[in-house]
Motif scaffolding. Structure first.
Motif, short mmCIF file in Angstrom:
data_model
loop_
_atom_site.label_atom_id
_atom_site.label_comp_id
_atom_site.label_asym_id
_atom_site.label_seq_id
_atom_site.Cartn_x
_atom_site.Cartn_y
_atom_site.Cartn_z
N LEU A 25 115.45 3.68 31.11
CA LEU A 25 114.93 1.97 30.28
C LEU A 25 113.70 1.86 29.28
O LEU A 25 113.12 1.04 28.36
CB LEU A 25 114.51 0.71 31.45
N LEU A 26 111.94 2.28 30.18
CA LEU A 26 111.27 2.49 29.16
C LEU A 26 111.31 3.52 28.16
O LEU A 26 110.92 3.03 27.32
CB LEU A 26 110.04 3.03 30.50
N GLU A 27 111.81 4.53 28.45
CA GLU A 27 111.82 5.20 26.67
C GLU A 27 112.73 4.48 26.22
O GLU A 27 112.45 4.45 24.90
CB GLU A 27 112.51 6.33 27.20
N GLN A 28 114.22 3.56 26.09
CA GLN A 28 114.65 2.70 25.62
C GLN A 28 114.10 1.92 24.45
O GLN A 28 114.02 1.62 23.59
CB GLN A 28 115.61 2.49 26.19
N SER A 29 113.26 1.17 26.05
CA SER A 29 112.74 0.54 25.42
C SER A 29 111.11 0.39 24.38
O SER A 29 110.33 -0.51 23.70
CB SER A 29 112.06 -1.02 26.81
N LYS A 30 111.00 1.49 24.65
CA LYS A 30 109.24 1.93 23.94
C LYS A 30 108.14 1.42 24.57
O LYS A 30 107.08 1.13 23.28
CB LYS A 30 109.35 1.84 22.60
N LEU A 31 108.13 0.63 25.64
CA LEU A 31 107.25 -0.13 26.76
C LEU A 31 106.91 0.95 26.69
O LEU A 31 106.51 2.48 27.30
CB LEU A 31 107.94 -0.63 27.00
N SER A 32 105.23 1.24 26.98
CA SER A 32 104.01 2.03 27.59
C SER A 32 104.70 1.81 29.00
O SER A 32 105.27 0.83 29.79
CB SER A 32 102.32 1.53 28.10
N LYS A 33 104.26 3.27 29.84
CA LYS A 33 103.87 3.20 31.60
C LYS A 33 104.03 1.99 31.91
O LYS A 33 103.93 2.46 33.31
CB LYS A 33 103.36 4.49 31.91
N SER A 34 102.95 1.72 31.67
CA SER A 34 102.03 0.20 32.61
C SER A 34 103.68 -1.19 32.74
O SER A 34 102.97 -1.84 33.75
CB SER A 34 101.23 -0.60 31.56
N PHE A 35 104.67 -0.80 31.70
CA PHE A 35 106.10 -0.97 32.70
C PHE A 35 106.36 -0.66 34.05
O PHE A 35 107.37 -1.49 33.97
CB PHE A 35 106.91 -1.75 31.23
N TRP A 36 106.42 0.43 34.47
CA TRP A 36 106.96 1.28 35.28
C TRP A 36 107.36 0.56 36.63
O TRP A 36 108.42 0.57 36.23
CB TRP A 36 105.85 2.52 35.83
N PRO A 37 106.60 -0.52 37.70
CA PRO A 37 107.33 -1.06 37.97
C PRO A 37 107.83 -2.02 37.45
O PRO A 37 108.98 -3.04 38.38
CB PRO A 37 105.85 -1.92 38.51
N ASP A 38 107.95 -3.04 36.47
CA ASP A 38 109.01 -3.89 36.13
C ASP A 38 110.38 -3.19 36.20
O ASP A 38 111.46 -4.06 35.86
CB ASP A 38 108.66 -4.46 34.85
N ALA A 39 110.23 -1.85 35.21
CA ALA A 39 111.65 -0.79 34.89
C ALA A 39 111.94 -0.24 36.05
O ALA A 39 112.68 -0.59 36.35
CB ALA A 39 110.83 0.11 33.58
N LEU A 40 111.24 -0.12 37.16
CA LEU A 40 112.25 0.61 37.88
C LEU A 40 112.38 -1.20 39.13
O LEU A 40 113.61 -0.66 39.27
CB LEU A 40 110.48 0.63 39.17
N GLN A 41 111.59 -1.90 39.64
CA GLN A 41 112.49 -3.46 39.75
C GLN A 41 113.77 -3.43 39.31
O GLN A 41 115.03 -4.21 39.77
CB GLN A 41 111.62 -4.35 39.90
N TYR A 42 113.64 -3.76 37.67
CA TYR A 42 115.09 -3.60 37.14
C TYR A 42 116.25 -2.85 37.22
O TYR A 42 117.65 -3.62 37.37
CB TYR A 42 115.16 -4.48 35.54
N ALA A 43 115.97 -1.78 37.32
CA ALA A 43 116.84 -0.79 37.63
C ALA A 43 117.25 -0.69 39.00
O ALA A 43 118.64 -0.86 39.15
CB ALA A 43 116.52 0.75 37.50
N MET A 44 116.87 -0.86 40.24
CA MET A 44 117.31 -1.21 41.45
C MET A 44 118.14 -2.28 40.97
O MET A 44 118.88 -2.45 42.20
CB MET A 44 116.35 -1.85 42.35
#
Length: 76
Positions: A25-44
């Motif tokens: 999700l982070l790689e595809q969106s080109k967002l920084s790792k600071s968005f990790w919690p948001d990406a994790l929540q969306y993945a779950m």
């Protein structure tokens, strides 16, 4: 009596799947790792809204006794 990843293979595989989804999700969106919690929540959220192979059911549906509202899915 210790626990090894082999003894807890289902949980280990689930964790790996969630981490892989989060990285994608982070790689595809080109967002920084600071968005990790948001990406994790969306993945779950995604993972809990799709059928699991082990039980052939949807976790969200088993917990809430109704199917998930997939119209809320968006590109991360």
């Amino acid at each position: 009596h210790g626990y090894s990843p082999f003894e807890n293979a289902v949980a280990e595989r689930y964790n790996r799947t969630i981490m892989d989804m989060t990285r994608c999700l982070l790689e595809q969106s080109k967002l920084s790792k600071s968005f990790w919690p948001d990406a994790l929540q969306y993945a779950m959220h995604i993972r809990n809204s799709i059928v699991t192979r082990t039980t052939n059911t949807i976790p969200h549906q088993r917990f809430y006794d109704k199917p998930p509202d997939i119209c809320r899915f968006r590109v991360f």
